[in-house]
Design an enzyme around this catalytic site. Structure first.
Site, PDB file in Angstrom:
ATOM      1  N   GLY A 155       3.169 -38.320  -9.317  1.00 60.78           N
ATOM      2  CA  GLY A 155       3.183 -38.072 -10.757  1.00 60.78           C
ATOM      3  C   GLY A 155       2.022 -38.799 -11.416  1.00 60.78           C
ATOM      4  N   LEU A 198       6.998 -38.607 -21.910  1.00 60.52           N
ATOM      5  CA  LEU A 198       6.215 -39.370 -22.890  1.00 60.52           C
ATOM      6  C   LEU A 198       5.714 -40.663 -22.250  1.00 60.52           C
ATOM      7  CD1 LEU A 198       8.354 -39.214 -26.157  1.00 60.52           C
ATOM      8  CD2 LEU A 198       6.029 -38.369 -25.849  1.00 60.52           C
ATOM      9  N   GLN A 199       6.509 -41.167 -21.286  1.00 61.27           N
ATOM     10  CA  GLN A 199       6.172 -42.449 -20.640  1.00 61.27           C
ATOM     11  C   GLN A 199       4.975 -42.321 -19.709  1.00 61.27           C
ATOM     12  OE1 GLN A 199      10.397 -44.366 -19.632  1.00 61.27           O
ATOM     13  NE2 GLN A 199      10.433 -42.150 -19.747  1.00 61.27           N
ATOM     14  N   ASP A 257       6.849 -46.620 -12.334  1.00 64.35           N
ATOM     15  CA  ASP A 257       8.085 -47.276 -11.883  1.00 64.35           C
ATOM     16  C   ASP A 257       7.818 -48.708 -11.405  1.00 64.35           C
ATOM     17  OD1 ASP A 257       9.257 -44.884 -12.422  1.00 64.35           O
ATOM     18  OD2 ASP A 257       9.631 -44.310 -10.343  1.00 64.35           O
ATOM     19  N   MET A 280      12.449 -43.966 -17.595  1.00 75.02           N
ATOM     20  CA  MET A 280      12.248 -43.530 -16.210  1.00 75.02           C
ATOM     21  C   MET A 280      12.423 -44.707 -15.259  1.00 75.02           C
ATOM     22  SD  MET A 280       9.259 -40.666 -16.068  1.00 75.02           S
ATOM     23  CE  MET A 280       9.625 -38.940 -16.359  1.00 75.02           C
ATOM     24  N   GLY A 281      12.521 -44.378 -14.001  1.00 71.74           N
ATOM     25  CA  GLY A 281      12.725 -45.394 -12.961  1.00 71.74           C
ATOM     26  C   GLY A 281      13.822 -44.901 -12.043  1.00 71.74           C
TER      27      GLY A 281
HETATM   28  O1  F6P Z   1       7.830 -41.812  -9.958  1.00 71.23           O
HETATM   29  C1  F6P Z   1       7.573 -41.805 -11.328  1.00 71.23           C
HETATM   30  C2  F6P Z   1       8.515 -40.947 -12.083  1.00 71.23           C
HETATM   31  O2  F6P Z   1       8.041 -41.089 -13.363  1.00 71.23           O
HETATM   32  C3  F6P Z   1      10.007 -41.300 -11.969  1.00 71.23           C
HETATM   33  O3  F6P Z   1      10.402 -42.403 -12.721  1.00 71.23           O
HETATM   34  C4  F6P Z   1      10.665 -40.006 -12.411  1.00 71.23           C
HETATM   35  O4  F6P Z   1      11.942 -39.878 -11.892  1.00 71.23           O
HETATM   36  C5  F6P Z   1       9.740 -38.997 -11.844  1.00 71.23           C
HETATM   37  O5  F6P Z   1       8.459 -39.582 -11.775  1.00 71.23           O
HETATM   38  C6  F6P Z   1       9.703 -37.697 -12.584  1.00 71.23           C
HETATM   39  O6  F6P Z   1       8.707 -36.896 -12.036  1.00 71.23           O
HETATM   40  P1  F6P Z   1       8.456 -35.351 -12.341  1.00 71.23           P
HETATM   41  O7  F6P Z   1       9.274 -34.972 -13.513  1.00 71.23           O
HETATM   42  O8  F6P Z   1       6.989 -35.256 -12.566  1.00 71.23           O
HETATM   43  O9  F6P Z   1       8.885 -34.669 -11.085  1.00 71.23           O
END
Ligand code: F6P
Length: 333
Positions: A10, A257-258, A133, A175-176
């Site tokens: 990501g 947003l994060q 994360d 997130m996390g």
């Molecule tokens: O690994 C980073 C992260 O932001 C996680 O905290 C979150 O669960 C995930 O990516 C979401 O990723 P995407 O929506 O891009 O699949």
């Protein structure tokens, strides 16, 4: 030497600051050639590799996202484009076709797992850490984390004023997936009344009781919940039932947003630092390593030691004790 660079997994804020530092340094200081690989490892599976010049990275210090693009499902060892088959030989063939002598891989835990295997197959790899994360092993601070903390903190400050005006309970989901670093540091910086982490778990009855106590004491409650601990949408009906009709509960999933937007000054400096130190590491042929950030400076860690298990908030960590000292931590039992 001809160096390929990719940003895997990501995205996050600060990736372009890193690419700027890396490319300017590799090309203008060390006289090497650089190519950019589009969308993480997908670019090596689908042959999307193009020259990356200093002109392309100049002016990118403050830009969010990644100018190379990212992809978080492109695993060459189980490629979705080939029914989950091992296509790692395509990666090596593509690197050879473009004359890449080594690869700089910017990523988190998943991306480093792939990078380590590719390195073992014979294409030299240097890893550079990024993930909001902040859960990459043996790495104190990943690129993008500080910017995400700023977003969580800012959101909590704003939620606090509206929660206070309406006398509401507000649940924010940060997130996390596995680790609670972002909820913990964002929660502390944003003055959350309660912080819920995956590492500690929690009882819903205790959360309800703590919210009621906060309502009685200050008339509102703002709770920062790490995604890995609970979904605030799933919590909402049960908590609302417990609070009763008279209390209003609202939820906010902060989501992507994060990950977007301008990096903080810290991430601009960290990105520049990782880029320039990364270029030095390439010249010194420190491959098979992660250039990690350890608070006072950069250190090398073998990629093999970094992958496999996430870096969780350990019991007794100073940040955890700080939040506990403020009475802002929920824990099971
Ligand atoms: O690994 C980073 C992260 O932001 C996680 O905290 C979150 O669960 C995930 O990516 C979401 O990723 P995407 O929506 O891009 O699949």
């Amino acid at each position: 030497m001809h160096i390929g660079v990719l940003t895997g997994g990501g995205d996050c804020s600060g990736l372009n600051a890193l690419l700027r530092g890396l490319v300017l340094s590799l090309v203008e200081r060390h006289g090497l050639r650089v190519s950019g690989v589009r969308q993480g490892f997908l670019g090596l599976l689908e042959d999307r590799v193009e020259p990356l010049s200093p002109e392309r990275v100049r002016g990118q210090l403050l830009e969010g996202g990644s100018l190379l693009g990212c992809h978080n499902k492109a695993n060459p060892f189980a490629y979705f484009g080939a029914g989950g088959a091992d296509c790692s030989e395509r990666v090596l063939a593509c690197a050879e076709r473009h004359g890449l002598d080594a690869l700089v891989v910017v990523g988190g835990d998943g991306t480093m797992g792939i990078a380590e295997r590719i390195h073992r197959l014979g294409l030299p790899v240097l890893g550079l850490p990024k993930t909001i994360d902040n859960d990459l092993m043996h790495n104190e601070r990943s690129l993008g984390f500080d910017s995400a903390v700023e977003v969580v903190s800012q959101a909590l400050r704003r939620l606090k004023t509206t929660a206070a005006s309406h006398g509401r309970v507000l649940l924010l989901e940060a997130m996390g997936r596995t680790a609670g670093w972002l909820a913990l540091e964002g929660g502390l910086a944003g003055g959350a009344d309660l912080i819920v982490l995956p590492e500690l778990g929690f009882e819903e009855a205790e959360l309800l009781q703590r919210c009621q106590a906060l309502l009685a004491r200050q008339g509102h409650a703002v709770v920062c919940v790490a995604e890995g601990a609970a979904s605030v949408e799933a919590l909402r009906p049960r908590l609302q039932a417990g609070l009763g009709e008279g209390v209003e509960l609202r939820t906010l999933v902060l989501g992507h947003l994060q990950r977007g937007g301008e990096p903080t000054p810290f991430d601009r400096v960290l990105g520049s630092r990782l880029g320039v130190m990364g270029a030095e590491a390439v010249v010194a042929r420190r491959f098979g390593q992660l250039l990690s950030w350890q608070g006072q400076g950069c250190e090398f860690r073998p990629l093999a030691d970094v992958v496999g298990q996430p870096r969780l908030v350990p019991p007794g960590h100073e940040l955890l004790r700080t939040a506990q000292g403020l009475g802002a931590i929920l824990a099971r039992g």
